[in-house]
Design an enzyme around this catalytic site. Structure first.
Site, PDB file in Angstrom:
ATOM      1  CG  HIS A 410     -29.513 -24.554 -14.835  1.00 45.65           C
ATOM      2  ND1 HIS A 410     -29.548 -24.252 -13.496  1.00 45.65           N
ATOM      3  CD2 HIS A 410     -30.797 -24.729 -15.199  1.00 45.65           C
ATOM      4  CE1 HIS A 410     -30.795 -24.250 -13.077  1.00 45.65           C
ATOM      5  NE2 HIS A 410     -31.578 -24.529 -14.086  1.00 45.65           N
ATOM      6  CB  ALA A 412     -28.346 -16.287 -11.131  1.00 47.06           C
ATOM      7  N   GLY A 413     -29.655 -19.060 -10.166  1.00 48.92           N
ATOM      8  CA  GLY A 413     -30.348 -19.803  -9.124  1.00 48.92           C
ATOM      9  C   GLY A 413     -31.414 -18.970  -8.447  1.00 48.92           C
TER      10      GLY A 413
END
Length: 501
Positions: A410, A412-413
DNA sequence: ATGTGC
């Protein structure tokens, strides 16, 4: 770049890893060699698997005689990072068990993407004026969404389609379109809410139509509303079909259910604790499941209703966020169209017979089978992957890969934990804010701001948690999805202006 | 992530 691999992970091929575990649950991670994976998140994933033991003990302690409750598969996405008990970026498939914590507190947090009729060069030419309008609309009391109690209740019970049938709901002369209606009806096919009792205070907070203090708010953390333009096309046929031609301006909204999801999850945990068998120790990892059956029916039903109420609210709120942005654009650039391409949920589960797929910080990436009969049957489900502030975002199309439980990441993190961003970085943040157009709430340290209830205020510290350097590079993350057979890029989007909650 | 910290 190759990052050092966690010794607990076993590489299966260039873009998939496996996490062996003593429960023999298949746990797979879609991540190429250039994607760093936080060891603490792997710890947390292993701790989540202890819930396999919890399910067995709970079934035994309650004399459960239905089909065996179990965890059948776990998928971790390339933007995996440590969460509260369960990693963000976890897709969990169970049989005969429901885990509220596997969707997290922010029920139906998600991403809405709209394709406008505006071109990038036109929007860019008057960004100063637009910025002023948006600051007023989002943060300085300009939002003022008026809803009657009946409308609030309809929104929670039946979602946006229900709200639109309940009296007049024009807002600043703007009405939802057929495209809104189609997206919103497609979004929540699973269970309508029966009761909104958990949110009676919010529903009944005014006698007649009143301006709402909650709806239309962006929220905090990584939530935002952004204007972007299509900078590159990777899949010309799909991009054309979706209206994502070079230079087209799009509107992206990332937001959740604000306080409502937290209340729903809190309700679930209260009910689960109250119904926990006497004498059975609580699980070490703190994760409490619902088993099916009559014993839990009333509590489960109450939770599912609150869950659906919060999910409906989140979708409706993203619609209002888009409407607010549409209003700012219309005031500055004149008449426009803004057609929703998709509204994707990040934190949600789908009970389907005995099987439930839970997603926490992961987005659906269905292919032909999952989208059959709908508007995306031809190209697959739109997968929206935002980059960090100032960075490119991507729209991909899903391939319904069963290995990924038809799920993608959901974002790039997070690379740096929230807590580790507090010290330093102020000069870098200032430089970033000079370079990019970020509309933020007013400064909370200003005593004149803090006393006004009609304005939004925020802390600089919160903004630092969302600085670009706190996030992974989106490039290797998106490559992993493509090479791993999860979703392939359709178009790349670059930011024009970000409204940051 | 939360109408605004343990």
């Amino acid at each position: 770049m190759r990052t050092r691999q966690d010794h607990r992970l076993e590489r299966l091929d260039d873009h998939w890893l496996r996490l062996p575990n003593r429960w023999d649950v298949p746990v797979e991670i879609c991540a190429g060699p250039g994607v760093p994976l936080e060891p603490a998140a792997v710890d947390e994933a292993l701790s989540l698997l202890e819930t396999a033991d919890t399910l067995a003990r709970l079934a035994e302690a309650t004399g459960f005689d239905g089909p065996e409750p179990r965890i059948t598969r776990v998928v971790l996405t390339p933007d995996l990072h440590k969460g509260a008990g369960i990693p963000i970026g976890t897709v969990l498939e169970t049989e005969n068990a429901l885990l509220p914590q596997a969707v997290g507190n922010d029920v139906n947090c998600g991403m809405r993407l709209e394709v406008t009729s505006l071109r990038a060069d036109r929007v860019r030419s008057r960004l100063d004026r637009l910025e002023k309008r948006l600051r007023h609309l989002f943060f300085e009391g300009g939002r003022r969404v008026a809803l009657t109690p009946a409308q609030r209740e309809a929104l929670l019970r039946e979602g946006l389609p229900g709200l639109l049938l309940t009296g007049d709901t024009p807002w600043r002369g703007l009405q939802p379109t057929d495209a809104d209606d189609a997206v919103d009806r497609a979004h929540l096919p699973w269970f309508p809410a029966r009761t909104a009792e958990a949110f009676a205070d919010w529903i009944g907070s005014a006698g007649g139509a009143s301006y709402d203090s909650i709806i239309g708010g962006i929220g905090g953390g990584n939530h935002f509303v952004e204007l972007q333009y299509v900078s590159e096309v990777h899949d010309p046929a799909a991009a054309h079909a979706w209206g994502l031609t070079p230079g087209t301006v799009v509107l992206m909204a990332h937001s959740g259910s604000l306080s409502l999801g937290h209340q729903a999850n809190g309700t679930a945990l209260d009910l689960l604790r109250a119904g926990w068998p006497a004498g059975l120790p609580r699980p070490r990892n703190g994760i409490l499941p619902f088993l099916p059956g009559e014993r839990t029916e009333a509590a489960r039903r109450r939770y599912l209703d609150a869950f659906a109420n919060a999910a409906n609210f989140a979708l409706g709120n993203r619609f209002f966020l888009a409407l607010t942005m549409r209003a700012g654009l219309a005031a500055e650039y004149g008449e426009l169209t803004s057609r929703p391409l998709y509204d994707a949920p990040h934190n949600l589960f789908w009970p389907d017979g005995d099987r439930t797929v839970h997603r926490k910080g992961a987005t659906p990436a269905g292919g032909h089978a999952e989208t059959a009969g709908g508007p995306h049957a031809l190209w697959g489900e739109p997968v929206i992957v935002p980059g960090s502030m100032g960075a490119s975002s991507f729209v991909l199309r899903g391939h319904g890969n069963p290995r990924s439980l038809a799920s993608a990441c959901h974002g790039a993190g997070r690379r740096v934990p929230r807590g580790a961003t507090a010290r330093g970085g102020d000069a870098e943040l200032d430089a970033f804010l000079r370079e990019f157009r970020i509309v933020t709430p007013l400064d909370h340290r200003d005593p004149l701001v803090a006393r006004r209830s009609d304005v939004m205020a925020a802390w600089r510290r919160d903004l630092k948690q969302e600085a670009p350097w706190a996030y992974k590079d989106i490039g290797p993350v998106v490559s992993s999805l493509a090479a791993g057979g999860v979703a392939t890029p359709v178009a790349e989007l670059r930011p024009l202006l970000t409204v940051k909650g």
